[in-house]
Write a protein that holds these residues in place. Structure first.
Motif, PDB file in Angstrom:
ATOM      1  N   ASN A 187      19.899  -9.713  75.048  1.00 47.76           N
ATOM      2  CA  ASN A 187      18.702  -8.950  75.424  1.00 47.76           C
ATOM      3  C   ASN A 187      18.380  -7.822  74.450  1.00 47.76           C
ATOM      4  O   ASN A 187      17.308  -7.229  74.527  1.00 47.76           O
ATOM      5  CB  ASN A 187      18.896  -8.334  76.811  1.00 47.76           C
ATOM      6  CG  ASN A 187      19.193  -9.365  77.881  1.00 47.76           C
ATOM      7  OD1 ASN A 187      18.411 -10.280  78.084  1.00 47.76           O
ATOM      8  ND2 ASN A 187      20.337  -9.223  78.555  1.00 47.76           N
ATOM      9  N   GLY A 188      19.322  -7.510  73.586  1.00 47.45           N
ATOM     10  CA  GLY A 188      19.149  -6.403  72.657  1.00 47.45           C
ATOM     11  C   GLY A 188      20.509  -5.847  72.303  1.00 47.45           C
ATOM     12  O   GLY A 188      21.551  -6.434  72.628  1.00 47.45           O
ATOM     13  N   THR A 189      20.524  -4.706  71.653  1.00 48.69           N
ATOM     14  CA  THR A 189      21.781  -4.124  71.200  1.00 48.69           C
ATOM     15  C   THR A 189      22.744  -3.890  72.367  1.00 48.69           C
ATOM     16  O   THR A 189      22.395  -3.197  73.334  1.00 48.69           O
ATOM     17  CB  THR A 189      21.523  -2.787  70.491  1.00 48.69           C
ATOM     18  OG1 THR A 189      20.611  -3.006  69.419  1.00 48.69           O
ATOM     19  CG2 THR A 189      22.811  -2.194  69.965  1.00 48.69           C
ATOM     20  N   GLY A 190      23.918  -4.498  72.309  1.00 46.94           N
ATOM     21  CA  GLY A 190      24.955  -4.307  73.323  1.00 46.94           C
ATOM     22  C   GLY A 190      24.610  -4.826  74.693  1.00 46.94           C
ATOM     23  O   GLY A 190      25.309  -4.519  75.665  1.00 46.94           O
ATOM     24  N   SER A 195      28.370  -9.971  69.739  1.00 48.61           N
ATOM     25  CA  SER A 195      26.982  -9.793  69.293  1.00 48.61           C
ATOM     26  C   SER A 195      26.941  -9.001  67.990  1.00 48.61           C
ATOM     27  O   SER A 195      25.988  -8.296  67.708  1.00 48.61           O
ATOM     28  CB  SER A 195      26.163  -9.085  70.371  1.00 48.61           C
ATOM     29  OG  SER A 195      26.717  -7.811  70.654  1.00 48.61           O
ATOM     30  N   ASP A 217      26.611  -3.052  69.848  1.00 46.83           N
ATOM     31  CA  ASP A 217      27.057  -4.439  69.687  1.00 46.83           C
ATOM     32  C   ASP A 217      28.565  -4.474  69.485  1.00 46.83           C
ATOM     33  O   ASP A 217      29.124  -3.624  68.774  1.00 46.83           O
ATOM     34  CB  ASP A 217      26.369  -5.076  68.471  1.00 46.83           C
ATOM     35  CG  ASP A 217      24.905  -5.385  68.734  1.00 46.83           C
ATOM     36  OD1 ASP A 217      24.585  -5.738  69.874  1.00 46.83           O
ATOM     37  OD2 ASP A 217      24.101  -5.276  67.798  1.00 46.83           O
TER      38      ASP A 217
END
Lengths: 74, 146
Positions: free
Chosen positions: B79-82, B61, B136
């Motif tokens: 879904n978002g960062t990491g 990501s 990420d």
């Protein structure tokens, strides 16, 4: 490559990235979107080039629900 | 199907058969040789004795999320960062499966952890942290279960 975006409960944006296996076995991106987008969530199928590659503020991304016009998750 | 020698199948002579388009049914039978004696076994019994990974996935990501290789993963959800959900192509039999994960360190190993949540028959979710913050990175996951 096509991806699927929808609005999360917290207002952020989720991005569904299909695999070739998924596209083949589920019969295309429309079927995959209906299955892998949460029930009742509106979604939009977009080209990969429309997704920002700079993720510095990834958790602050937003989408207006009126733009999610391609279907609803089953 | 023709037999070239007593008890042995000549694979070059198997004609007119229909190739399976998916995994055999549990009650389909396989023929095996026990010191030359042909025996048959339900396919389901081979699944019970030979365990394979139910899913594996390698993705990242960093920049635009990308899947670099996978099996039984229809998609991943960023879904978002990491924060990623892996959506199985074929659901698992129950939620008591084990997931082994690894993540490539992005800055340093302090506070590095893989947090597995939301294990369902159709998906699981992995959130990766460094220094207490979702980060990420590049990830790998292997799933064993029913």
């Amino acid at each position: 490559m096509k991806m699927i975006i929808y609005k999360k409960d917290d207002g952020g944006v989720a991005i569904v990235i299909p695999t070739n296996e998924g596209l083949e076995k589920l019969g295309g991106i429309d079927n995959l979107a209906k299955r892998d987008v949460p029930t009742g969530k509106k979604y939009k199928i977009v080209d990969e080039s429309e997704i920002l590659s700079d993720r510095t503020f990834r958790n602050a991304w937003e989408i207006d629900e009126s733009e999610l016009t391609d279907g609803v998750g089953d | 199907m023709a037999l070239s020698k007593a008890g042995l199948v000549d694979v070059t002579a198997i004609t007119g058969e229909t190739a399976l388009a998916s995994a055999p049914a549990a009650t389909d039978e396989l023929l095996i040789s026990d010191a030359g004696t042909l025996k048959r076994i339900d396919f389901s019994l081979t699944e019970d004795t030979v365990r394979h990974a139910k899913c594996w996935c390698k993705w990242e990501s960093i920049g635009t999320p990308a899947i670099e290789g996978s099996f039984n993963a229809a998609s991943i959800t960023d879904n978002g960062t990491g924060d990623t959900t892996i959506n199985f192509t074929t659901n698992l039999g129950d939620t008591h499966y084990a997931v082994a994960t690894s993540s490539v360190t992005q800055s340093n190993n302090n506070g590095k952890s893989d947090n597995l949540t939301d294990t369902a028959v159709d998906s699981f979710r992995l959130v990766y942290f460094e220094n207490g913050s979702a980060t990420d990175a590049r990830y790998r996951a292997i799933v064993f279960g029913n």
